[in-house]
Every structure is written in structure tokens, then in C-alpha cells.
Motif scaffolding. Sequence first.
Motif, PDB file in Angstrom:
ATOM      1  N   MET A   1      -0.114 -13.212  10.892  1.00 56.17           N
ATOM      2  CA  MET A   1       1.198 -12.549  10.869  1.00 56.17           C
ATOM      3  C   MET A   1       1.076 -11.099  10.383  1.00 56.17           C
ATOM      4  SD  MET A   1       4.276 -13.995  11.487  1.00 56.17           S
ATOM      5  CE  MET A   1       5.398 -13.421  10.192  1.00 56.17           C
TER       6      MET A   1
ATOM      7  N   GLU B   1       3.256   4.689   2.825  1.00 55.69           N
ATOM      8  CA  GLU B   1       3.220   4.895   1.381  1.00 55.69           C
ATOM      9  C   GLU B   1       4.101   6.053   0.912  1.00 55.69           C
ATOM     10  OE1 GLU B   1      -1.032   3.667  -0.069  1.00 55.69           O
ATOM     11  OE2 GLU B   1      -0.873   3.633   2.104  1.00 55.69           O
TER      12      GLU B   1
ATOM     13  N   LEU C   1       6.480   1.740  -2.331  1.00 52.37           N
ATOM     14  CA  LEU C   1       5.496   1.571  -3.393  1.00 52.37           C
ATOM     15  C   LEU C   1       4.604   0.415  -2.968  1.00 52.37           C
ATOM     16  CD1 LEU C   1       7.635   1.813  -6.651  1.00 52.37           C
ATOM     17  CD2 LEU C   1       5.803   3.374  -5.920  1.00 52.37           C
TER      18      LEU C   1
ATOM     19  N   ILE D   1       1.793  -2.086  -4.316  1.00 50.62           N
ATOM     20  CA  ILE D   1       1.181  -2.551  -5.571  1.00 50.62           C
ATOM     21  C   ILE D   1       0.288  -3.756  -5.296  1.00 50.62           C
ATOM     22  CG2 ILE D   1       1.675  -3.431  -7.888  1.00 50.62           C
ATOM     23  CD1 ILE D   1       4.577  -2.184  -7.381  1.00 50.62           C
TER      24      ILE D   1
ATOM     25  N   LYS E   1      -1.524  -7.165  -5.296  1.00 50.68           N
ATOM     26  CA  LYS E   1      -1.243  -8.469  -5.902  1.00 50.68           C
ATOM     27  C   LYS E   1      -2.482  -8.887  -6.696  1.00 50.68           C
ATOM     28  CE  LYS E   1       1.571 -10.081  -1.992  1.00 50.68           C
ATOM     29  NZ  LYS E   1       1.637 -11.022  -0.855  1.00 50.68           N
TER      30      LYS E   1
ATOM     31  N   ALA F   1      -3.619   2.800   0.460  1.00 43.48           N
ATOM     32  CA  ALA F   1      -3.718   1.363   0.734  1.00 43.48           C
ATOM     33  C   ALA F   1      -3.997   1.120   2.222  1.00 43.48           C
ATOM     34  CB  ALA F   1      -2.443   0.650   0.303  1.00 43.48           C
ATOM     35  N   VAL F   2      -3.285   1.883   3.094  1.00 41.32           N
ATOM     36  CA  VAL F   2      -3.487   1.765   4.537  1.00 41.32           C
ATOM     37  C   VAL F   2      -4.917   2.203   4.891  1.00 41.32           C
ATOM     38  CG1 VAL F   2      -2.804   2.743   6.772  1.00 41.32           C
ATOM     39  CG2 VAL F   2      -1.039   2.083   5.115  1.00 41.32           C
TER      40      VAL F   2
ATOM     41  N   HIS G   1      -2.528  -7.144   9.396  1.00 37.89           N
ATOM     42  CA  HIS G   1      -2.445  -8.525   8.918  1.00 37.89           C
ATOM     43  C   HIS G   1      -2.690  -8.653   7.418  1.00 37.89           C
ATOM     44  CE1 HIS G   1      -2.686  -9.440  13.220  1.00 37.89           C
ATOM     45  NE2 HIS G   1      -2.096 -10.558  12.901  1.00 37.89           N
TER      46      HIS G   1
ATOM     47  N   LEU H   1      -2.428  -6.000   4.863  1.00 33.33           N
ATOM     48  CA  LEU H   1      -1.783  -5.112   3.886  1.00 33.33           C
ATOM     49  C   LEU H   1      -0.791  -5.834   2.990  1.00 33.33           C
ATOM     50  CD1 LEU H   1      -1.596  -1.733   3.446  1.00 33.33           C
ATOM     51  CD2 LEU H   1       0.769  -2.360   3.890  1.00 33.33           C
ATOM     52  N   GLU H   2       0.095  -6.628   3.616  1.00 31.24           N
ATOM     53  CA  GLU H   2       1.134  -7.266   2.815  1.00 31.24           C
ATOM     54  C   GLU H   2       0.712  -8.629   2.258  1.00 31.24           C
ATOM     55  OE1 GLU H   2       5.240  -5.968   4.604  1.00 31.24           O
ATOM     56  OE2 GLU H   2       3.560  -5.272   5.843  1.00 31.24           O
ATOM     57  N   LYS H   3      -0.493  -9.080   2.657  1.00 33.83           N
ATOM     58  CA  LYS H   3      -1.059 -10.258   1.981  1.00 33.83           C
ATOM     59  C   LYS H   3      -1.624  -9.819   0.636  1.00 33.83           C
ATOM     60  CE  LYS H   3      -2.658 -13.157   5.792  1.00 33.83           C
ATOM     61  NZ  LYS H   3      -3.878 -13.399   6.586  1.00 33.83           N
ATOM     62  N   ARG H   4      -2.192  -8.625   0.651  1.00 37.10           N
ATOM     63  CA  ARG H   4      -2.896  -8.171  -0.552  1.00 37.10           C
ATOM     64  C   ARG H   4      -2.036  -7.333  -1.494  1.00 37.10           C
ATOM     65  NH1 ARG H   4      -8.829  -6.270   1.609  1.00 37.10           N
ATOM     66  NH2 ARG H   4      -9.090  -7.871   3.216  1.00 37.10           N
ATOM     67  N   ASN H   5      -0.918  -6.809  -0.971  1.00 42.39           N
ATOM     68  CA  ASN H   5      -0.099  -5.896  -1.771  1.00 42.39           C
ATOM     69  C   ASN H   5       1.371  -6.286  -1.734  1.00 42.39           C
ATOM     70  OD1 ASN H   5      -2.137  -3.517  -2.285  1.00 42.39           O
ATOM     71  ND2 ASN H   5      -2.290  -3.984  -0.089  1.00 42.39           N
ATOM     72  N   LEU H   6       2.068  -5.947  -2.809  1.00 37.75           N
ATOM     73  CA  LEU H   6       3.525  -5.988  -2.807  1.00 37.75           C
ATOM     74  C   LEU H   6       3.981  -4.639  -2.264  1.00 37.75           C
ATOM     75  CD1 LEU H   6       4.378  -7.523  -6.285  1.00 37.75           C
ATOM     76  CD2 LEU H   6       4.905  -8.504  -4.021  1.00 37.75           C
ATOM     77  N   VAL H   7       4.866  -4.661  -1.272  1.00 35.65           N
ATOM     78  CA  VAL H   7       5.361  -3.407  -0.697  1.00 35.65           C
ATOM     79  C   VAL H   7       6.853  -3.300  -1.007  1.00 35.65           C
ATOM     80  CG1 VAL H   7       5.678  -2.085   1.414  1.00 35.65           C
ATOM     81  CG2 VAL H   7       3.605  -3.451   1.101  1.00 35.65           C
ATOM     82  N   ILE H   8       7.200  -2.335  -1.847  1.00 38.39           N
ATOM     83  CA  ILE H   8       8.592  -2.204  -2.322  1.00 38.39           C
ATOM     84  C   ILE H   8       9.163  -0.864  -1.870  1.00 38.39           C
ATOM     85  CG2 ILE H   8      10.063  -2.160  -4.378  1.00 38.39           C
ATOM     86  CD1 ILE H   8       7.556  -3.590  -5.756  1.00 38.39           C
TER      87      ILE H   8
END
Lengths: 165, 165
Positions: free
Chosen positions: A1, A146, A150, A152, A154, B5-6, B143, B145-152
Motif C-alpha cells: 500500500m 516535507e 512533519l 517523524i 516511528k 525522509a523522501v 510504500h 515512507l509512511e510505514k516507517r514515519n509518522l506524517v503530520i
Amino acid sequence: MIGMAVKELLIEKQETFLIPAENVANVMYLNPLSHALLVLSQVKYSRIPVLDKGDRFVGLISLSDVVDKMFDLTKVDLEKLNEFTVADVMEVNVPVIREDWELENVLHLLVNASFVPVVDEKQRFKGIITRKELLKAVNHMAHELEKRNLVIPKTSDKESEMKVI
Amino acid sequence: MIGMAVKELLIEKQETFLIPAENVANVMYLNPLSHALLVLSQVKYSRIPVLDKGDRFVGLISLSDVVDKMFDLTKVDLEKLNEFTVADVMEVNVPVIREDWELENVLHLLVNASFVPVVDEKQRFKGIITRKELLKAVNHMAHELEKRNLVIPKTSDKESEMKVI
């Protein structure tokens, strides 16, 4: 996903993804190869869609497919090109997508092809989505993600696994 | 600027980006066009690098460049191909990158070209970086980026502007 934030930025300019059928050179599958050679030598794409009389997408043909056919060891024979049609040399079973494509699928298909044909429910050719347009969106996403969010890290899975052990 | 991060995720598998010179078909710039036609019809790339005797990258040649030269209105003339060399039809002033390339620059160049040649400080050809390999990395990043990071989401600029007004 694919993550939501990445996906949102990638499809933000999705209206530019599709190069509409009227802007994409094509040949008909019963055209003689000499005609295909003429068209392919005039456009700057190495591979173009093949359509039937109902504007349905049936395959792809490349300059290389045509040259292969006229290349007979040491001599090039244009006469031979009138004995064959596009249908004889085109690439078939090409993956296509519908107009309500999913980004995940498009990204996956564009790893192996420089463009993906878009067809409607009757297989009528509507245009193409190219690596070029997708890479523009990737550029946009890479620069904006970015700035707008933000990010961060995990707690890594490895750390959690270590704790469990 | 591409966000950290990207970028980190995009270059995580950067060792697979370069297709080394020994795996990339090429022609010498003084080869006759008939030889270029033979090479181009055997490889599945539409465009390949042109090198000089010192293995330096000097340009690109496509099947289309060769076919244009032998295509004389209604007849194809192989004899003509022996009168010209690769140097007569190749594309020059092709943007290249060094082995210590920057992702930002590679992403930018790959919007307009299906691959970028990599050369050393003496312009010797070291390989290519392709859209295909980059898109594999984009898939990976999208696939993970958002598994490994919190994106706020940050407070949007529009909201801030409204507050100022």
C-alpha cells in the motif's frame, strides 16, 4: 500500500498524467509495414500504439520490430515491407489500464514499460500515461512532502523485536 | 530541495541505480551507420551511447537517426549507410552526470530523458542511470515512507496567511 500523504502529492496533478489519444501517433493493425516505417520515422517515440477500425487498442509496434523484418542479414529490403502488415510484427498482450486507474497499479506497470495505454470499457484507446509525466509528479512530491508535513520516524521494528526477545 | 525522509528512502538502494558500462550496448563514433543499424536492431533499447577510442562518452544514437538517413522518400538505401558514420547522425550535447551524482539532479534530468549517462572526470563512460531503476526506488519509497514515519500536516500556509490578514 502506498501511504496517503505520498499518494495525495503524487496525484495532485493527475489531470496532466494522461496524454490524450488525439496527441499520440498510432497505426492501424492492417496497415502495411512500409506505412508503419514512415510513421515511426517521423515521430520521436520508439514505440506507438496499434489500433483496430473501432479505435480499440490491440498492441504496440516499434521501429525495431519493423527494421527486424526488413533486415535480411546483409541487405535491407523495402519490398519485403509491403508483404507484411503491422499485425504481423506488433507486440500483443500489452498491459492496459482503465480511465479510473489506481496509482499503485500505474507505478507498478511503469517500472517495466515507458508508457501504459489507457482504454475505456470497450477497449477503445483513450491515451497513454508516461514515465515522463509520472516523474514530474515524483519531483513535485519529493519537493513538497516535507514542506507540508512533519515527518517523524516511528520506533523501528528492529528495536521492538529486540525488546520482545 | 528534496526532503530528507523522501531522499533517504529513494537512495536506500542506490547501488542498483547504475547499469555499468559493460552491460550497456554502445557504438564507436567512427563506425559506419550499417554497423550501428546492426547493433541497434539487436538490442532492445531505442537509443544507445556513442563512445570514442578512449571510451569517452560523446553522444547518443537511435534507430530513428539511422532510419532517417537511409529513408529517401520512397526507397530505403542500405548503400547510403556505408557513406556515413555514427558521428554524422548522433545526438550531441547530451547532459551527463558524475559518479558522485546528486539525487535532485538525476530526478530532474530523467524527466526529459529515459536514461542519463554516467562519466568519470575524464568523460570516460561508466554506465547509465535509467528511469526504470529510479521508478523502482520511487515504488519502494512510496510504500515505505509512511510505514516507517509518522506524517503530520503542518499548519497550512493558507491558514497562516488568513490569520495575518
